[in-house]
Design a protein around this motif. Structure first.
Motif, PDB file in Angstrom:
ATOM      1  N   SER A  53      -2.408 -20.794  23.343  1.00  0.00           N
ATOM      2  CA  SER A  53      -2.377 -20.037  22.088  1.00  0.00           C
ATOM      3  C   SER A  53      -1.734 -20.880  20.995  1.00  0.00           C
ATOM      4  O   SER A  53      -0.708 -21.517  21.211  1.00  0.00           O
ATOM      5  CB  SER A  53      -1.557 -18.757  22.259  1.00  0.00           C
ATOM      6  N   PRO A  54      -2.354 -20.888  19.799  1.00  0.00           N
ATOM      7  CA  PRO A  54      -1.805 -21.692  18.701  1.00  0.00           C
ATOM      8  C   PRO A  54      -0.587 -21.069  18.033  1.00  0.00           C
ATOM      9  O   PRO A  54      -0.057 -21.626  17.073  1.00  0.00           O
ATOM     10  CB  PRO A  54      -2.977 -21.750  17.711  1.00  0.00           C
ATOM     11  N   SER A  55      -0.127 -19.925  18.539  1.00  0.00           N
ATOM     12  CA  SER A  55       0.985 -19.261  17.855  1.00  0.00           C
ATOM     13  C   SER A  55       2.297 -20.009  18.038  1.00  0.00           C
ATOM     14  O   SER A  55       2.501 -20.722  19.019  1.00  0.00           O
ATOM     15  CB  SER A  55       1.161 -17.843  18.386  1.00  0.00           C
ATOM     16  N   ALA A  56       3.212 -19.810  17.124  1.00  0.00           N
ATOM     17  CA  ALA A  56       4.524 -20.465  17.175  1.00  0.00           C
ATOM     18  C   ALA A  56       5.272 -20.063  18.444  1.00  0.00           C
ATOM     19  O   ALA A  56       6.057 -20.823  18.993  1.00  0.00           O
ATOM     20  CB  ALA A  56       5.344 -20.096  15.944  1.00  0.00           C
ATOM     21  N   GLU A  57       5.010 -18.842  18.893  1.00  0.00           N
ATOM     22  CA  GLU A  57       5.665 -18.310  20.083  1.00  0.00           C
ATOM     23  C   GLU A  57       5.377 -19.182  21.313  1.00  0.00           C
ATOM     24  O   GLU A  57       6.185 -19.283  22.228  1.00  0.00           O
ATOM     25  CB  GLU A  57       5.089 -16.912  20.300  1.00  0.00           C
ATOM     26  N   VAL A  58       4.188 -19.801  21.319  1.00  0.00           N
ATOM     27  CA  VAL A  58       3.786 -20.647  22.434  1.00  0.00           C
ATOM     28  C   VAL A  58       4.009 -22.122  22.095  1.00  0.00           C
ATOM     29  O   VAL A  58       4.534 -22.883  22.883  1.00  0.00           O
ATOM     30  CB  VAL A  58       2.291 -20.410  22.778  1.00  0.00           C
ATOM     31  N   GLN A  59       3.601 -22.518  20.891  1.00  0.00           N
ATOM     32  CA  GLN A  59       3.659 -23.924  20.508  1.00  0.00           C
ATOM     33  C   GLN A  59       5.043 -24.379  20.065  1.00  0.00           C
ATOM     34  O   GLN A  59       5.302 -25.563  19.964  1.00  0.00           O
ATOM     35  CB  GLN A  59       2.661 -24.209  19.373  1.00  0.00           C
ATOM     36  N   GLY A  60       5.919 -23.416  19.756  1.00  0.00           N
ATOM     37  CA  GLY A  60       7.231 -23.804  19.264  1.00  0.00           C
ATOM     38  C   GLY A  60       7.085 -24.309  17.837  1.00  0.00           C
ATOM     39  O   GLY A  60       6.056 -24.106  17.200  1.00  0.00           O
ATOM     40  N   HIS A  61       8.086 -24.988  17.346  1.00  0.00           N
ATOM     41  CA  HIS A  61       8.047 -25.393  15.945  1.00  0.00           C
ATOM     42  C   HIS A  61       8.026 -26.898  15.804  1.00  0.00           C
ATOM     43  O   HIS A  61       8.566 -27.466  14.878  1.00  0.00           O
ATOM     44  CB  HIS A  61       9.233 -24.770  15.198  1.00  0.00           C
ATOM     45  N   GLY A  62       7.401 -27.559  16.768  1.00  0.00           N
ATOM     46  CA  GLY A  62       7.302 -29.010  16.708  1.00  0.00           C
ATOM     47  C   GLY A  62       7.009 -29.538  18.086  1.00  0.00           C
ATOM     48  O   GLY A  62       7.128 -28.817  19.074  1.00  0.00           O
TER      49      GLY A  62
END
Length: 138
Positions: free
Chosen positions: A44-53
């Motif tokens: 998932s491309p969401s921040a919840e999965v990808q984090g912020h970096g």
């Protein structure tokens, strides 16, 4: 048209197969992919999965049985996928869906490698996220 390349194939058909847990997607360049819900969910491309970096990604586990409740169009460049586990912040652009289909095998192997490195497997329950209020089921 920011971010959408002219040569990005557009989906002509998108079918959610709830029994087999795959999202079938056909593109206007003639290619078609069957993307497992689990793959879509863990990438998932969401921040919840990808984090912020880079390196901030949150490893998703225990998603083998995840379902898709709804696929909602976002403009004409993406879809929002609502998963049965309550995850609904992933906006999947056509580009991303195409890449997931095109690179499905290597992405899947990368995911399995990350699980192995974490000492987890596809059925390990997600650890409760710190700082998130979770309702307790009794």
């Amino acid at each position: 048209m920011a971010g959408l390349e002219k040569d990005t194939p557009h989906p002509t058909a998108l079918t959610v197969h709830t029994q087999s847990r795959v999202l079938e997607i056909g593109f206007d360049n003639g290619r078609a992919f069957r993307l497992p819900f689990e793959l879509l969910r863990v990438y998932s491309p969401s921040a919840e999965v990808q984090g912020h970096g880079p390196g901030q990604e949150v490893l998703q586990t225990g998603k083998r049985e995840v379902g898709i409740d709804a696929v909602e169009p976002v403009g004409n460049y993406a879809v929002l996928i609502r998963f049965s586990d309550g995850h609904d912040t992933g906006i999947y652009s056509w580009e991303l869906l195409y890449r997931l289909g095109d690179q499905q095998e290597s992405l899947w192997l990368a995911y399995l490698d990350r699980l192995a490195a974490a000492g987890a497997d596809r059925d390990t329950p997600m650890p409760a996220a710190a700082g998130h209020a979770c309702g307790h089921h009794h």
